[in-house]
Design an enzyme around this catalytic site. Structure first.
Site, PDB file in Angstrom:
ATOM      1  N   SER A 166      -7.374  11.366   3.723  1.00 30.71           N
ATOM      2  CA  SER A 166      -8.112  10.099   3.046  1.00 30.71           C
ATOM      3  C   SER A 166      -8.494  10.205   1.667  1.00 30.71           C
ATOM      4  O   SER A 166      -8.972  11.557   1.306  1.00 30.71           O
ATOM      5  CB  SER A 166      -9.342  10.203   4.158  1.00 30.71           C
ATOM      6  OG  SER A 166     -10.134   8.787   3.362  1.00 30.71           O
ATOM      7  N   TYR A 207     -17.047  12.935   7.461  1.00 29.99           N
ATOM      8  CA  TYR A 207     -15.709  12.297   7.638  1.00 29.99           C
ATOM      9  C   TYR A 207     -14.872  12.951   6.437  1.00 29.99           C
ATOM     10  O   TYR A 207     -13.651  13.500   6.943  1.00 29.99           O
ATOM     11  CB  TYR A 207     -15.318  10.911   7.767  1.00 29.99           C
ATOM     12  CG  TYR A 207     -13.986  10.347   7.742  1.00 29.99           C
ATOM     13  CD1 TYR A 207     -13.280  10.335   8.898  1.00 29.99           C
ATOM     14  CD2 TYR A 207     -13.223   9.646   6.366  1.00 29.99           C
ATOM     15  CE1 TYR A 207     -11.961  10.195   8.837  1.00 29.99           C
ATOM     16  CE2 TYR A 207     -11.909   9.416   6.463  1.00 29.99           C
ATOM     17  CZ  TYR A 207     -11.428   9.412   7.765  1.00 29.99           C
ATOM     18  OH  TYR A 207      -9.814   8.875   7.476  1.00 29.99           O
ATOM     19  N   LYS A 225     -11.862  16.006   6.849  1.00 28.63           N
ATOM     20  CA  LYS A 225     -10.321  15.823   6.305  1.00 28.63           C
ATOM     21  C   LYS A 225     -10.020  16.850   5.212  1.00 28.63           C
ATOM     22  O   LYS A 225      -8.963  17.452   5.126  1.00 28.63           O
ATOM     23  CB  LYS A 225     -10.142  14.627   5.634  1.00 28.63           C
ATOM     24  CG  LYS A 225     -10.123  13.222   6.513  1.00 28.63           C
ATOM     25  CD  LYS A 225      -8.798  13.422   7.341  1.00 28.63           C
ATOM     26  CE  LYS A 225      -8.582  11.931   8.057  1.00 28.63           C
ATOM     27  NZ  LYS A 225      -7.495  12.182   8.827  1.00 28.63           N
ATOM     28  N   GLY A 257     -20.067 -17.368   7.522  1.00 29.48           N
ATOM     29  CA  GLY A 257     -19.271 -18.266   6.613  1.00 29.48           C
ATOM     30  C   GLY A 257     -19.218 -17.946   5.231  1.00 29.48           C
ATOM     31  O   GLY A 257     -18.558 -18.858   4.333  1.00 29.48           O
ATOM     32  N   ILE A 308      -0.014  -1.220   6.443  1.00 25.83           N
ATOM     33  CA  ILE A 308       0.523  -0.466   7.447  1.00 25.83           C
ATOM     34  C   ILE A 308       1.961  -0.176   7.204  1.00 25.83           C
ATOM     35  O   ILE A 308       2.614   0.999   7.651  1.00 25.83           O
ATOM     36  CB  ILE A 308       0.047  -0.682   8.767  1.00 25.83           C
ATOM     37  CG1 ILE A 308       0.505   0.324   9.999  1.00 25.83           C
ATOM     38  CG2 ILE A 308       0.679  -2.136   9.091  1.00 25.83           C
ATOM     39  CD1 ILE A 308      -0.129   1.410   9.701  1.00 25.83           C
TER      40      ILE A 308
END
Length: 213
Positions: free
Chosen positions: A33, A57, A61, A107, A124
């Site tokens: 990442s 996180y 990694k 909204g 992706i």
């Protein structure tokens, strides 16, 4: 979930690497990442290996990367440091998915500060294309770190405009009391030079695909 994250990104990664070595696999591609670079970064050619992991996180990694580096004499390792990956059906949070949820709920897509801070993404389909390219590519480098980003580095305010346009509803609002988001930039020339690959899908198209999905 830090405990599960470390188990997956470090322990399971090492187990898989040992199994690959035993099976005679020649190359392993680890999806890391861009978070390893920290919360704010400006990465230019030659700086792709640096790290300033700031949360569990990113640290998990980074630990997975280092564990694989220790095995790179037995297994060729390609580390792809990816930014947020966009695609249909994505649930995990990033700037785009957060804005889409905000538009559905209130909204409006909210931007902190002036919205000048930059973000980059990977579609992706582009990410999968890069993985396949790296799997087929022949080179002698035993361990390499490749930050994988699209050519566009857009201000968050511009991204909000694109999300509203693609969604066909909502508006952009600015919350200047929250301060600026951290700026993030990786020079796409690094991926081009190290992997011989370019992402093709624009952020606008990727956002539209995500919304349709």
């Amino acid at each position: 979930d830090a405990e599960a994250g470390y188990a997956n990104n470090v322990a399971s990664t090492v187990n898989l690497a040992h199994a690959a070595i035993s099976a005679g696999v020649k190359r392993l591609i680890f999806l890391s990442s861009a978070a390893v670079y920290g919360r704010s970064y400006d990465i230019r050619p030659g700086g792709e290996n640096q790290s300033a992991a700031a949360d569990w996180y990113a640290r998990s990694k980074e630990a997975g990367e280092q564990a694989l580096k220790d095995l790179s004499s037995e297994l060729q390792v390609v580390v792809l440091r990816l930014p947020s990956v966009l695609g249909p059906g994505k649930k995990s949070p990033d700037v785009v998915t957060d804005m889409l949820r905000q538009i559905d709920a209130t909204g409006a897509a909210e931007v902190y500060g002036s919205g000048k801070s930059r973000r980059q993404f990977a579609d992706i389909d582009d990410a999968c294309g890069l993985i396949l390219h790296c799997a087929r590519r022949i080179n002698d480098e035993r361990y390499s770190v490749i930050p994988a980003v699209g050519a566009q580095a857009l201000p968050i305010a511009r991204i909000a405009e694109e999300v509203v346009r693609a969604a066909g509803k909502g508006r952009v609002i600015f919350d200047r009391s929250r301060g600026e988001s951290p700026d993030q930039f990786i020079d796409p020339a690094i991926m081009r030079d190290k992997a011989g690959f370019d992402f093709k899908i624009s952020l606008e198209e990727s956002i539209r695909k995500s919304i349709r999905g």
